[in-house]
Each structure stands twice: as structure tokens, then as C-alpha cells.
Scaffold this active site. Structure first.
Site, mmCIF file in Angstrom:
data_model
loop_
_atom_site.group_PDB
_atom_site.id
_atom_site.type_symbol
_atom_site.label_atom_id
_atom_site.label_comp_id
_atom_site.label_asym_id
_atom_site.label_seq_id
_atom_site.Cartn_x
_atom_site.Cartn_y
_atom_site.Cartn_z
ATOM 1 C CE1 TYR A 45 -4.215 -1.392 -0.236
ATOM 2 C CE2 TYR A 45 -3.658 -2.661 1.723
ATOM 3 C CZ TYR A 45 -4.508 -2.401 0.660
ATOM 4 O OH TYR A 45 -5.653 -3.152 0.493
ATOM 5 C CG ASN B 271 -12.661 -2.545 1.312
ATOM 6 O OD1 ASN B 271 -11.753 -3.301 1.654
ATOM 7 N ND2 ASN B 271 -12.460 -1.444 0.611
HETATM 8 P P1 DAT Z 1 -9.428 0.182 -3.472
HETATM 9 O O1 DAT Z 1 -9.228 -0.896 -2.450
HETATM 10 O O2 DAT Z 1 -10.869 0.281 -3.898
HETATM 11 O O3 DAT Z 1 -8.467 0.099 -4.621
HETATM 12 P P2 DAT Z 1 -7.770 2.368 -2.480
HETATM 13 O O4 DAT Z 1 -6.647 1.748 -3.235
HETATM 14 O O5 DAT Z 1 -8.040 3.822 -2.700
HETATM 15 O O6 DAT Z 1 -9.151 1.581 -2.727
HETATM 16 O O7 DAT Z 1 -7.544 2.172 -0.922
HETATM 17 C C1 DAT Z 1 -7.036 0.953 -0.436
HETATM 18 C C2 DAT Z 1 -7.813 0.582 0.792
HETATM 19 O O8 DAT Z 1 -7.644 1.592 1.792
HETATM 20 C C3 DAT Z 1 -9.325 0.475 0.598
HETATM 21 O O9 DAT Z 1 -9.722 -0.784 0.091
HETATM 22 C C4 DAT Z 1 -9.816 0.689 1.986
HETATM 23 C C5 DAT Z 1 -8.835 1.718 2.545
HETATM 24 N N1 DAT Z 1 -9.367 3.073 2.368
HETATM 25 C C6 DAT Z 1 -9.438 3.772 1.214
HETATM 26 N N2 DAT Z 1 -9.996 4.972 1.398
HETATM 27 C C7 DAT Z 1 -10.292 5.021 2.726
HETATM 28 C C8 DAT Z 1 -10.884 6.012 3.562
HETATM 29 N N3 DAT Z 1 -11.288 7.173 3.073
HETATM 30 N N4 DAT Z 1 -11.034 5.712 4.876
HETATM 31 C C9 DAT Z 1 -10.625 4.527 5.373
HETATM 32 N N5 DAT Z 1 -10.051 3.552 4.636
HETATM 33 C C10 DAT Z 1 -9.890 3.810 3.333
#
Ligand code: DAT
Ligand code: MG
Length: 148
Positions: free
Chosen positions: A49, A112
Site C-alpha cells: 500500500y 471491505n
Molecule cells: P481500493 O481498495 O478500492 O483500490 P484504495 O486503493 O483507494 O481503494 O484504498 C485501499 C484501501 O484503503 C481500501 O480498500 C480501503 C482503505 N481506504 C481507502 N480509502 C479510505 C478512507 N477514506 N477511509 C478509510 N479507509 C480507506
């Protein structure tokens, strides 16, 4: 053929959703090319991440991902990166369309259930990170029943 990295997060494993989630990708017609149950180290989760390291939720996200085993997978098929994202649904389950995984199985953004690569290039990086040992190279005999 395009490949993507899909990970069932610790909540998906704990809640017994692994079979159901794998089924969705299988039934759609995608092919499984790599699969393992693995509990990752903090530094590994931070690497996965790394693009989100400045976000306020980063520490909680890393804690969540290392909180138990995850199921790491590589799936293959036409346009699988974008299609996989559609099957998974919006990042926040409360915005996810009915019928998507996150709408069907999740409530909160921090629980999620599943990860999917967001682009072909990030898929390539994530597959290299999670499967340094390489992938299985088998070809399904059903190929011509799924693809024209
Ligand atoms: P995705 O998993 O849909 O690709 P991402 O890469 O933007 O989404 O973020 C990775 C993960 O981080 C996501 O599955 C859940 C967490 N996350 C993202 N946005 C968040 C937020 N606003 N508050 C809390 N957790 C969040
Ligand atoms: Mg993402």
C-alpha cells in the site's frame, strides 16, 4: 492475456467468504493462475500500500491487512483488471452497486473484504511483489467455450 492481483482480506477469510469469492471469478470465466493463504509482515503490507502511505487511514489499513491470513490470487482473462474492479465494486461499500462483492458482503470502507489491482501496471507490480516464485502456466480446456 491480461492478469490481475486479487486478495481476499483478513475479514473475508475470517468470515468464510473465500469459496464464494473465488467462485465469482471462476464462474465469470476467468482463470486462476496463482493462489496462497499467507499472513504478511507489517513491512510487506506497507510496501503493498506504499502509494497510500501519506493517507490518514494508512496505519489502520496496515493493521487490518496484517491482522490475519489473506488469500492472495492471480486471475487471468480478457480485460480482467477493469472487469475485476467492477465485480469488486466501489472502495466504500456504502457506494457499491448491488451485485458487486463489496455491496453484497461489506458495510465499512475499512472492512471491505477484497482487494483488486486498479490498473494493468499496478497489477504487474503487485503480482511481482506477492508471487516472486512465479505463477502456474496452465491453459484451461474450456478456453474456446468462453472466448470466441
Ligand atoms: P481500493 O481498495 O478500492 O483500490 P484504495 O486503493 O483507494 O481503494 O484504498 C485501499 C484501501 O484503503 C481500501 O480498500 C480501503 C482503505 N481506504 C481507502 N480509502 C479510505 C478512507 N477514506 N477511509 C478509510 N479507509 C480507506
Ligand atoms: Mg487500490
Amino acid at each position: 492475456m491480461e492478469q490481475t492481483f486479487i486478495m481476499i482480506k483478513p475479514d473475508g477469510v475470517q468470515r468464510g467468504l473465500v469459496g464464494d469469492l473465488i467462485s465469482r471469478f471462476e464462474k465469470r470465466g476467468f482463470f486462476l493462475k496463482g493462489l496462497k493463504l499467507i499472513t504478511v509482515e507489517r513491512s510487506f503490507a506497507e510496501k503493498h500500500y506504499e502509494d497510500l502511505s501519506a493517507k490518514p487511514f494508512f496505519a489502520g489499513l496496515v493493521e487490518y491487512i496484517i491482522s490475519g491470513p489473506v488469500v492472495a490470487m492471480v486471475w487471468e482473462g480478457k480485460n480482467i483488471v477493469a472487469t475485476g474492479r467492477k465485480m469488486i465494486g466501489a472502495t466504500n461499500p456504502s457506494n457499491a452497486e448491488p451485485g458487486t462483492i463489496r455491496a453484497d458482503f461489506a458495510i465499512e470502507v475499512g472492512r471491505n473484504v477484497i482487494h483488486g489491482s486498479d490498473a494493468v501496471e499496478s497489477a504487474r507490480k503487485e503480482i511481482a511483489l506477492w508471487f516472486p516464485e512465479g505463477l502456474s502456466n496452465w491453459r484451461s480446456n474450456l478456453h474456446s467455450w468462453i472466448y470466441e
